[in-house]
Scaffold this motif. Structure first.
Motif, mmCIF file in Angstrom:
data_model
loop_
_atom_site.group_PDB
_atom_site.id
_atom_site.type_symbol
_atom_site.label_atom_id
_atom_site.label_comp_id
_atom_site.label_asym_id
_atom_site.label_seq_id
_atom_site.Cartn_x
_atom_site.Cartn_y
_atom_site.Cartn_z
ATOM 1 N N VAL A 99 2.644 10.273 -15.919
ATOM 2 C CA VAL A 99 2.264 9.723 -17.283
ATOM 3 C C VAL A 99 0.876 10.531 -17.808
ATOM 4 O O VAL A 99 0.901 11.033 -18.979
ATOM 5 C CB VAL A 99 1.933 8.241 -17.504
ATOM 6 C CG1 VAL A 99 1.334 7.797 -18.724
ATOM 7 C CG2 VAL A 99 3.214 7.441 -17.018
ATOM 8 N N TRP A 100 0.147 10.742 -16.994
ATOM 9 C CA TRP A 100 -1.222 11.531 -17.313
ATOM 10 C C TRP A 100 -0.994 12.884 -17.700
ATOM 11 O O TRP A 100 -1.581 13.502 -18.655
ATOM 12 C CB TRP A 100 -2.306 11.438 -16.032
ATOM 13 C CG TRP A 100 -3.521 12.225 -16.402
ATOM 14 C CD1 TRP A 100 -3.855 13.360 -15.691
ATOM 15 C CD2 TRP A 100 -4.550 11.816 -17.169
ATOM 16 N NE1 TRP A 100 -5.101 13.838 -16.061
ATOM 17 C CE2 TRP A 100 -5.820 12.795 -17.096
ATOM 18 C CE3 TRP A 100 -4.790 10.694 -17.820
ATOM 19 C CZ2 TRP A 100 -6.766 12.759 -17.719
ATOM 20 C CZ3 TRP A 100 -6.122 10.486 -18.478
ATOM 21 C CH2 TRP A 100 -7.054 11.617 -18.626
ATOM 22 N N LEU A 101 -0.231 13.412 -16.644
ATOM 23 C CA LEU A 101 0.104 15.017 -17.061
ATOM 24 C C LEU A 101 0.900 15.230 -18.358
ATOM 25 O O LEU A 101 1.055 16.226 -18.682
ATOM 26 C CB LEU A 101 1.043 15.606 -15.993
ATOM 27 C CG LEU A 101 0.120 15.702 -14.497
ATOM 28 C CD1 LEU A 101 1.135 16.144 -13.252
ATOM 29 C CD2 LEU A 101 -0.757 16.952 -14.788
ATOM 30 N N ALA B 115 0.878 -1.209 -0.011
ATOM 31 C CA ALA B 115 0.030 0.068 0.018
ATOM 32 C C ALA B 115 1.011 1.462 0.031
ATOM 33 O O ALA B 115 0.678 2.260 -0.912
ATOM 34 C CB ALA B 115 -0.946 -0.001 1.264
ATOM 35 N N VAL B 116 1.917 1.242 0.778
ATOM 36 C CA VAL B 116 2.917 2.540 0.830
ATOM 37 C C VAL B 116 3.677 2.520 -0.518
ATOM 38 O O VAL B 116 3.688 3.585 -1.157
ATOM 39 C CB VAL B 116 3.878 2.271 1.945
ATOM 40 C CG1 VAL B 116 4.815 3.327 1.968
ATOM 41 C CG2 VAL B 116 2.938 2.356 3.380
ATOM 42 N N TYR B 117 4.077 1.523 -1.033
ATOM 43 C CA TYR B 117 4.677 1.473 -2.331
ATOM 44 C C TYR B 117 3.804 2.025 -3.327
ATOM 45 O O TYR B 117 4.226 2.986 -4.192
ATOM 46 C CB TYR B 117 5.186 0.064 -2.842
ATOM 47 C CG TYR B 117 5.891 -0.005 -4.162
ATOM 48 C CD1 TYR B 117 7.223 0.497 -4.131
ATOM 49 C CD2 TYR B 117 5.291 -0.446 -5.091
ATOM 50 C CE1 TYR B 117 7.877 0.511 -5.418
ATOM 51 C CE2 TYR B 117 5.788 -0.457 -6.487
ATOM 52 C CZ TYR B 117 7.161 -0.033 -6.402
ATOM 53 O OH TYR B 117 7.770 -0.027 -7.764
ATOM 54 N N GLY B 118 2.583 1.460 -3.576
ATOM 55 C CA GLY B 118 1.528 1.934 -4.390
ATOM 56 C C GLY B 118 1.257 3.465 -4.161
ATOM 57 O O GLY B 118 1.364 4.176 -5.127
ATOM 58 N N LEU C 261 3.736 4.203 -7.215
ATOM 59 C CA LEU C 261 2.909 3.902 -8.504
ATOM 60 C C LEU C 261 1.766 5.324 -8.716
ATOM 61 O O LEU C 261 1.601 5.402 -9.887
ATOM 62 C CB LEU C 261 2.018 2.724 -8.359
ATOM 63 C CG LEU C 261 2.936 1.529 -8.000
ATOM 64 C CD1 LEU C 261 1.869 0.342 -8.019
ATOM 65 C CD2 LEU C 261 3.879 1.352 -9.473
ATOM 66 N N VAL C 262 1.294 5.861 -7.674
ATOM 67 C CA VAL C 262 0.237 6.716 -7.904
ATOM 68 C C VAL C 262 0.857 7.951 -8.468
ATOM 69 O O VAL C 262 0.434 8.376 -9.603
ATOM 70 C CB VAL C 262 -0.457 7.138 -6.402
ATOM 71 C CG1 VAL C 262 -1.223 8.406 -6.805
ATOM 72 C CG2 VAL C 262 -1.305 5.889 -6.268
#
Length: 314
Positions: A57-59, A43-46, A50-51
């Motif tokens: 990538v989105w920006l 969860a911390v890694y994500g 990842l987030v």
């Protein structure tokens, strides 16, 4: 009688079934228990890795200055990556840095491993400690130290003046021709220790019988290195190539803290361009596109090196 004989068999079968399923149930419970232990770390890694990566990538598909509303850009930021002269120059500098940050340290590290592979080398431990010392220094300390070394009144120019070579003394990091090689030498100095430790540790794992057999066959140091040391260091070589090449691609600290990409753009790198686009002249979309391209190139290089290493081990 037949009925009496079948009853015990049926009962044994009914008792054996739970025993057969018990190990699989136990393994299943252990698997879920392992995932439960890993869940907080995942969860911390994500959340941390990842987030932000997905957001980057989105920006990269938007024009955004970080304040006003973003507008759709499509692939314009990626096409600009190929057309920007500053980025093309930065990529050329990255290739130059790969020579100083990867090729030279690996060559020197292999030479050190070959020289210290023989057990009778005196002072090998002290030599390794001195060479590994740059690895314990932070990039900021390394940058400040080399900035002082290359200063007009620094040690290099002092030695040149003491030798009567005053005409050669100058500010190395302020020179358009010498600033890039000067930073490259600093990178070689910093990466040499890592390569040497990897290769020396690898040579310690090579069976001594192989060196003894090579020496019995009359192998000299060069043949011994080519037939015993180098094949035994294939795994360490893959690690060293991956780490040093990626370090050359991502180099930022020492460049920004010493020259900030200058004089002019003579030492600019893709990471410096990305930083300037993100914070100096806010174009977050273009900066994100540079980051995405660098990440993909780094991932591709790592995959190629690992694949070549695996093919060599077969």
């Amino acid at each position: 009688m037949a009925t009496v004989k079948q009853l015990p068999a049926s009962g044994a079968s009914a008792q054996a079934a739970p025993r057969t399923n018990a190990p699989s149930n136990h393994r299943r419970r252990r698997r879920w228990l392992g995932l439960a232990y890993l869940a907080p770390a995942l969860a911390v890694y994500g959340f941390v890795v990842l987030v932000p990566a997905i957001q980057g990538v989105w920006l990269s598909f938007y024009h955004w200055n970080g304040i006003t509303a973003a507008s759709w850009a499509g692939l314009a930021n990626y096409l600009g990556f190929l057309q920007d002269p500053a980025l093309r120059q930065a990529i050329e500098h990255t290739v130059f840095f790969i020579v100083f940050f990867s090729v030279l340290p690996i060559t020197l590290g292999l030479a050190s491993a070959a020289l210290t592979a023989r057990k009778d080398v005196k002072g090998a431990a002290v030599y390794r400690w001195v060479i590994f010392l740059p690895q314990v220094l932070t990039p900021a300390v390394t940058a400040v130290m080399w900035k002082r070394v290359y200063a007009p009144d620094g040690p290099i120019n002092s030695v040149l003046r003491a030798l009567g070579l005053d005409s050669l003394a100058h500010g190395w990091l302020g020179d358009y021709d010498w600033a890039l090689p000067a930073l490259g030498i600093a990178g070689t100095w910093a990466a040499f220790g890592l390569c040497m430790v990897l290769f020396v540790a690898g040579t310690q794992a090579i069976p001594a019988e192989l060196y003894d057999a090579a020496r019995v066959d009359g192998a000299g140091p060069i043949r011994e290195f080519r037939t015993v040391t180098l094949p035994g260091l294939r795994g360490q070589l893959a690690i060293a190539v991956t780490l040093t090449v990626l370090g050359a691609i991502r180099v930022f600290d020492i460049v920004w803290l010493t020259t900030r990409g200058g004089p002019g753009t003579s030492t600019i790198t893709p990471t410096v361009v990305m930083y300037q686009r993100a914070f100096a002249n806010p174009d977050v979309g273009a900066a994100s596109a540079i980051g995405v391209v660098l990440a993909l190139v780094s991932l591709l290089i790592a995959l190629v090196v690992v694949r070549l290493s695996e093919d060599g081990n077969r």
